[in-house]
Design a protein around this motif. Sequence first.
Motif, PDB file in Angstrom:
ATOM      1  N   TYR A 281       0.839  -1.202   0.000  1.00 48.26           N
ATOM      2  CA  TYR A 281       0.000   0.000   0.000  1.00 48.26           C
ATOM      3  C   TYR A 281       0.876   1.255   0.000  1.00 48.26           C
TER       4      TYR A 281
ATOM      5  N   ARG B 122       2.428   1.834  -3.408  1.00 49.96           N
ATOM      6  CA  ARG B 122       1.453   2.447  -4.320  1.00 49.96           C
ATOM      7  C   ARG B 122       1.285   3.929  -4.014  1.00 49.96           C
TER       8      ARG B 122
ATOM      9  N   TYR C  76      -2.703  -1.323  -7.903  1.00 56.52           N
ATOM     10  CA  TYR C  76      -2.437  -2.399  -6.950  1.00 56.52           C
ATOM     11  C   TYR C  76      -2.306  -3.726  -7.692  1.00 56.52           C
TER      12      TYR C  76
END
Length: 191
Positions: free
Chosen positions: A23, A26, A41
């Motif tokens: 996460y 990203r 993702y």
Amino acid sequence: MARHSQTEVAVLGALSTGSMTGYEVRRAITEVLGHFWHESYGQIYPCLAALEQSGAVRRSGRGRTSGTVFQITPAGEDRLRALLAEPHTSPPARNGLLLRLFFGAHLADGEAQHLLQQARDRASTALDEYARIRDESVVEHGRSREQALREVTLSFGEHVARAQLTWAQESLATLAALDAPHAQGAPRARG
């Protein structure tokens, strides 16, 4: 360079700044590289798995958000350097705006102008954002190579946005000139 390899560059490059979860990778790509690069993702997690399998990254525990934290390895740093040294190849251009304008004779009156106005506004907003980024950047005496290279990418964005702004304004003027006789009662040519 294949699309998959470019995803590796983005992921390894993000991890080269520090350990992070998928996460966070990203988010780092979106926040730092988002003006010229993006990854979903759906691209990042398979890439992380492949990089882990190849030994380029390793898991280093759990993060604050309960996600697995990944860390670049020396082999990953070598892979990043090798990927960055590969010749760059651009994929064929895909520009949805130009596709719509090319077939714009099928649009309702004013729709092409509306598309161009949106492009003009996006370019203007981008220039404002680049100016904000430039103002926030601290340019030190004897700046580092890293700072200079980041400034080069910012400059590219500024040049592209200025070119897009100029093109949109010129295109709007071209369409306005075509519409001028129509506004005075002359029939408008299609085609």
